[in-house]
Write a protein that holds these residues in place. Structure first.
Motif, PDB file in Angstrom:
ATOM      1  N   TYR A  55      48.215  44.666  36.206  1.00  0.00           N
ATOM      2  CA  TYR A  55      48.844  43.621  37.019  1.00  0.00           C
ATOM      3  C   TYR A  55      47.863  42.485  37.272  1.00  0.00           C
ATOM      4  CZ  TYR A  55      50.913  41.274  41.048  1.00  0.00           C
ATOM      5  OH  TYR A  55      51.412  40.321  41.906  1.00  0.00           O
ATOM      6  N   GLU A  64      34.924  48.737  36.725  1.00  0.00           N
ATOM      7  CA  GLU A  64      35.923  48.955  37.772  1.00  0.00           C
ATOM      8  C   GLU A  64      37.035  49.883  37.293  1.00  0.00           C
ATOM      9  OE1 GLU A  64      35.236  48.176  40.665  1.00  0.00           O
ATOM     10  OE2 GLU A  64      33.538  46.875  40.209  1.00  0.00           O
ATOM     11  N   LEU A  68      38.286  53.242  39.103  1.00  0.00           N
ATOM     12  CA  LEU A  68      39.719  53.433  39.338  1.00  0.00           C
ATOM     13  C   LEU A  68      40.191  54.766  38.759  1.00  0.00           C
ATOM     14  CD1 LEU A  68      42.299  51.819  40.276  1.00  0.00           C
ATOM     15  CD2 LEU A  68      42.516  51.081  37.908  1.00  0.00           C
TER      16      LEU A  68
ATOM     17  N   VAL B  15      50.351  45.936  44.833  1.00  0.00           N
ATOM     18  CA  VAL B  15      49.473  45.071  44.033  1.00  0.00           C
ATOM     19  C   VAL B  15      49.625  43.612  44.456  1.00  0.00           C
ATOM     20  CG1 VAL B  15      49.113  46.519  41.997  1.00  0.00           C
ATOM     21  CG2 VAL B  15      51.205  45.171  42.171  1.00  0.00           C
ATOM     22  N   GLU B  16      50.838  43.215  44.838  1.00  0.00           N
ATOM     23  CA  GLU B  16      51.049  41.831  45.293  1.00  0.00           C
ATOM     24  C   GLU B  16      50.218  41.557  46.543  1.00  0.00           C
ATOM     25  OE1 GLU B  16      53.504  43.941  44.576  1.00  0.00           O
ATOM     26  OE2 GLU B  16      54.490  43.024  42.833  1.00  0.00           O
ATOM     27  N   ILE B  18      47.486  43.133  47.445  1.00  0.00           N
ATOM     28  CA  ILE B  18      46.064  43.138  47.071  1.00  0.00           C
ATOM     29  C   ILE B  18      45.691  41.772  46.504  1.00  0.00           C
ATOM     30  CG2 ILE B  18      44.363  44.132  45.484  1.00  0.00           C
ATOM     31  CD1 ILE B  18      45.797  46.826  45.821  1.00  0.00           C
ATOM     32  N   GLU B  19      46.605  41.202  45.731  1.00  0.00           N
ATOM     33  CA  GLU B  19      46.392  39.853  45.192  1.00  0.00           C
ATOM     34  C   GLU B  19      46.225  38.850  46.340  1.00  0.00           C
ATOM     35  OE1 GLU B  19      46.963  39.312  41.607  1.00  0.00           O
ATOM     36  OE2 GLU B  19      46.172  37.285  41.809  1.00  0.00           O
ATOM     37  N   MET B  42      45.896  52.411  49.823  1.00  0.00           N
ATOM     38  CA  MET B  42      47.217  51.786  49.852  1.00  0.00           C
ATOM     39  C   MET B  42      48.111  52.607  50.787  1.00  0.00           C
ATOM     40  SD  MET B  42      47.466  50.992  45.734  1.00  0.00           S
ATOM     41  CE  MET B  42      48.946  49.964  45.649  1.00  0.00           C
ATOM     42  N   ARG B  74      38.920  54.557  46.928  1.00  0.00           N
ATOM     43  CA  ARG B  74      38.237  54.185  45.683  1.00  0.00           C
ATOM     44  C   ARG B  74      39.172  53.381  44.793  1.00  0.00           C
ATOM     45  NH1 ARG B  74      33.780  58.185  44.588  1.00  0.00           N
ATOM     46  NH2 ARG B  74      34.055  57.826  42.369  1.00  0.00           N
ATOM     47  N   VAL B  75      40.437  53.823  44.731  1.00  0.00           N
ATOM     48  CA  VAL B  75      41.431  53.112  43.919  1.00  0.00           C
ATOM     49  C   VAL B  75      41.572  51.670  44.410  1.00  0.00           C
ATOM     50  CG1 VAL B  75      43.916  52.973  43.440  1.00  0.00           C
ATOM     51  CG2 VAL B  75      42.720  55.157  43.208  1.00  0.00           C
ATOM     52  N   SER B  77      39.540  49.843  46.192  1.00  0.00           N
ATOM     53  CA  SER B  77      38.333  49.032  46.026  1.00  0.00           C
ATOM     54  C   SER B  77      38.190  48.568  44.582  1.00  0.00           C
ATOM     55  CB  SER B  77      37.092  49.806  46.483  1.00  0.00           C
ATOM     56  OG  SER B  77      36.853  50.915  45.649  1.00  0.00           O
ATOM     57  N   ALA B  78      38.498  49.453  43.631  1.00  0.00           N
ATOM     58  CA  ALA B  78      38.406  49.066  42.221  1.00  0.00           C
ATOM     59  C   ALA B  78      39.441  47.986  41.897  1.00  0.00           C
ATOM     60  CB  ALA B  78      38.601  50.290  41.324  1.00  0.00           C
ATOM     61  N   LEU B  79      40.669  48.162  42.399  1.00  0.00           N
ATOM     62  CA  LEU B  79      41.716  47.181  42.103  1.00  0.00           C
ATOM     63  C   LEU B  79      41.362  45.816  42.671  1.00  0.00           C
ATOM     64  CD1 LEU B  79      44.985  49.285  42.664  1.00  0.00           C
ATOM     65  CD2 LEU B  79      43.977  48.566  40.490  1.00  0.00           C
ATOM     66  N   ALA B  81      38.384  44.653  43.297  1.00  0.00           N
ATOM     67  CA  ALA B  81      37.265  44.104  42.517  1.00  0.00           C
ATOM     68  C   ALA B  81      37.769  43.530  41.194  1.00  0.00           C
ATOM     69  CB  ALA B  81      36.215  45.187  42.277  1.00  0.00           C
ATOM     70  N   ILE B  82      38.726  44.221  40.577  1.00  0.00           N
ATOM     71  CA  ILE B  82      39.317  43.718  39.328  1.00  0.00           C
ATOM     72  C   ILE B  82      40.026  42.388  39.591  1.00  0.00           C
ATOM     73  CG2 ILE B  82      41.188  44.131  37.661  1.00  0.00           C
ATOM     74  CD1 ILE B  82      40.381  47.139  37.756  1.00  0.00           C
ATOM     75  N   ALA B  83      40.802  42.328  40.665  1.00  0.00           N
ATOM     76  CA  ALA B  83      41.541  41.103  40.995  1.00  0.00           C
ATOM     77  C   ALA B  83      40.581  39.945  41.243  1.00  0.00           C
ATOM     78  CB  ALA B  83      42.425  41.345  42.223  1.00  0.00           C
ATOM     79  N   SER B  85      37.410  39.580  40.214  1.00  0.00           N
ATOM     80  CA  SER B  85      36.714  39.213  38.982  1.00  0.00           C
ATOM     81  C   SER B  85      37.613  38.347  38.103  1.00  0.00           C
ATOM     82  CB  SER B  85      36.288  40.460  38.203  1.00  0.00           C
ATOM     83  OG  SER B  85      35.404  41.241  38.964  1.00  0.00           O
ATOM     84  N   GLU B  86      38.892  38.774  37.995  1.00  0.00           N
ATOM     85  CA  GLU B  86      39.833  38.041  37.161  1.00  0.00           C
ATOM     86  C   GLU B  86      40.004  36.605  37.653  1.00  0.00           C
ATOM     87  OE1 GLU B  86      41.091  39.086  34.438  1.00  0.00           O
ATOM     88  OE2 GLU B  86      42.643  37.586  34.016  1.00  0.00           O
TER      89      GLU B  86
END
Lengths: 400, 400
Positions: A55, A64, A68, B15-16, B18-19, B42, B74-75, B77-79, B81-83, B85-86
């Protein structure tokens, strides 16, 4: 005995199935064995997490992704430890880090570099069943890493090797390794034993029971590997070193690989280095070439044939058009590769003959042939694939 | 500035969301701040995992519960961090272990003993946004531990203290701390600032914004705490030390606690040690006694009153029947506790008078009174609770 058992995602897909796994682990424990269990994430869990990541990013940061994904196996390991403890069998879960699994730094496809067994050994000595989260480790910098496809199998084999376990059992939803795919030939028989090398040939040829990486590691670490079903009590198939198999059958199995495509380059200039140039280009394009055939040429040119996985055909086309090694390049996805595998053929002549005869009797044209010490592979038209498998299975008396 | 931000389960529930959190973190970063983000699991995730565990055991092994639960944060925090970074902002997730959070050995309700900030500091120095999995740490033996209810808030406050952050923002689904519950009194006003001690009184009295443990730690570590909403851009409420609040209002807020029950022991023998005996018995039964009233007795006996949480009433009954300190014990669940809180009342007389006057004007009988330096609590009949809150809110001019 010390036994390492690995249960895949389907085997731990629900709490009910985790309960069933607990019962099976306890049977093994009750029989007087020490047990280390390696578990995968509950089926669907890893894909759910990857969907979350997708997503946010098409190419999420790999460090990451490892943080995950590693959570899935941790959940299963804790749940199984809870189930075992509740049933009266002391158990502790261990993350990859706690189990001492150290990998290189290649996130999402790390390789195990060493296993420090001290903590696992201490927990075993205390009388615990040790439940390790598979698929994961830590880099020497303390970062969480994962091992890529088939990673939990690898964890299990590596742990079995490091602990010098007597047995490493890989539980899946199939009974073991068969002489061929039972969906093609219902007379296929489950093999009791098979050598590492045979299994490697069968695995790379499409037998989906075990990934090659795990079998290679088992061979290297001399781990006795058993693949069996978690849904019944059938004996599985022991994968071990050749010396441990008393009676070597001539042929162990027939494999069918539908995933290959054939590429033919006609009129390639027959000069030194031309083949090297072609296959270097393909390697640079990340194409995995399998069989390669080159005939003696004439008029200073030759025909060169090779097979590639079908999903790498596009990359192959692109590479060939850039290279221009030949004016005429033919692509044929409508082929399959049938392979006869057996360590026994090392010491017997005439094994290949039976295969050629069988194809002739069935009027199947052989388009490419490639042989190794323990394997004969034939490329034929796709429509004859199943027929060829059944005919060969019978010709080598695998149904007896 | 260095800012620690904590986002709860609702704020990272999809996810929205988190964004949206990523965007808010980036705003803070863009404004020139270093940012450490602490995230919860979550929403729903922790309960799902607890349900799994409950399938196997009524009282699952606590070490295993921690391994299980720690995966949720952990899930997230990784998500995140991915968001981040992107979106072009370098970010790294860190587990409790990687963030250097060391706790004692009390699984599922561990206390933070120290934070080794070296790794977080190194990541910040490299220009990263650091995303820490809240609610978790490791024991000195390397076991995963969790911090219990409100654990992620605690992680955030402790990290802010250890890193000497300028600010620790706790994001929830409410705008901040109000003069009273806006559902009871629509004229309730959001407070800009409030002292740690006032917040402690309000938190323990039922203002659900922050757990007392977090406020206590913020006070101890001198962390400037802001509670605000992640769903809008309103300024929140700053919780800080008294000295930082220039104009001390007489009263900061009115709290209503509907969860208390009153216990009255009539004709208790008036001899030394009898109260100690009663409250020791209650403590041994894990009953949290709140207000205690004892009047001067006569005829060698006295009446003793106290309040306990309603859900501990059964344990209280059991303890009292075992002790037999009084022949007549009365239980009344039909009461509420209304509290007036304000550090300003330390230096002003007559604050309590206003409360008593107000109750009198509304014809509400006060059944118990208890006061501290910064709080006046009144026990009244439950049906008058909301009326009393509104009357006091107006009497202390909190709506102005």
């Amino acid at each position: 005995m010390l036994i390492v058992q690995k249960y895949g995602g389907t085997s731990v897909g629900t709490v009910e199935r985790i309960e069933a796994v607990a019962q099976r682990v306890i049977q093994t424990r009750k029989a007087g064995n020490d047990v280390v269990v390696v578990v995968s994430a509950m089926s669907g869990e890893t894909n759910k997490l990857l969907d979350f990541a997708a997503y946010f990013s098409k190419s999420p940061n790999q460090r990451e992704v490892d943080m995950l994904l590693s959570s899935g196996e941790r959940v299963t390991s804790a749940l199984l430890a809870i189930a075992l403890s509740e049933l009266g069998y002391p158990a502790v879960s261990m993350s990859g880090r706690q189990a001492g699994i150290v990998t290189d730094n290649f996130h999402t496809k790390a390789r195990i570099e060493k296993i420090d067994v001290a903590q696992m050994q201490a927990r075993l000595n205390e009388g615990n069943i040790v439940v390790v989260a598979g698929f994961q480790g830590v880099t020497c910098n303390g970062e969480v890493s994962t091992l890529g496809r088939g990673g939990s199998d690898l964890s299990a084999v590596a742990i079995a090797g490091a602990l010098e376990a007597n047995l490493c059992e890989i539980y899946t939803d199939v009974d073991g390794v068969y002489t061929t795919d039972p969906r093609i030939e219902p007379k296929a028989k489950k093999l009791d034993k098979i050598s590492y090398d045979e299994m490697l040939e069968l695995a790379s040829l499409g037998a989906k029971v075990l990934q090659s990486r795990s079998v290679e590691m088992a061979k290297k670490l001399n781990v006795n590997l058993v693949t069996r079903s978690s849904f019944n009590n059938n004996e599985g198939t022991l994968i071990t070193k050749e010396d441990n198999i008393m009676e070597q059958p001539l042929v162990s199995g027939i494999a069918l690989d539908k995933n290959q495509a054939r590429v033919t380059l006609r009129g390639v200039t027959d000069k030194p280095g031309i083949a090297a140039e072609i296959f270097k280009k393909l390697a640079d394009s990340n194409v995995n070439v399998d069989m390669i055939i080159q005939n003696v040429g004439h008029d200073g040119t030759t025909n060169l044939g090779f097979t590639v996985p079908q999903n790498e055909l596009e990359a192959t086309r692109k590479a060939m058009s850039e290279l221009k090694a030949s004016d005429v390049v033919e692509y044929d996805s409508d082929i399959v590769k049938v392979s006869v595998v057996g360590v026994g053929m090392k010491s017997h002549s005439g094994v290949a003959c039976i295969a050629f005869d069988t194809m002739a009797k069935e009027n199947i044209n052989i388009e490419m042939i490639s042989t190794s010490e323990i394997k004969i592979s034939l490329v034929i038209q796709a429509k004859y694939g199943e027929l060829a498998v059944r005919a060969l299975h019978s010709a080598y008396k695998l149904d007896k």
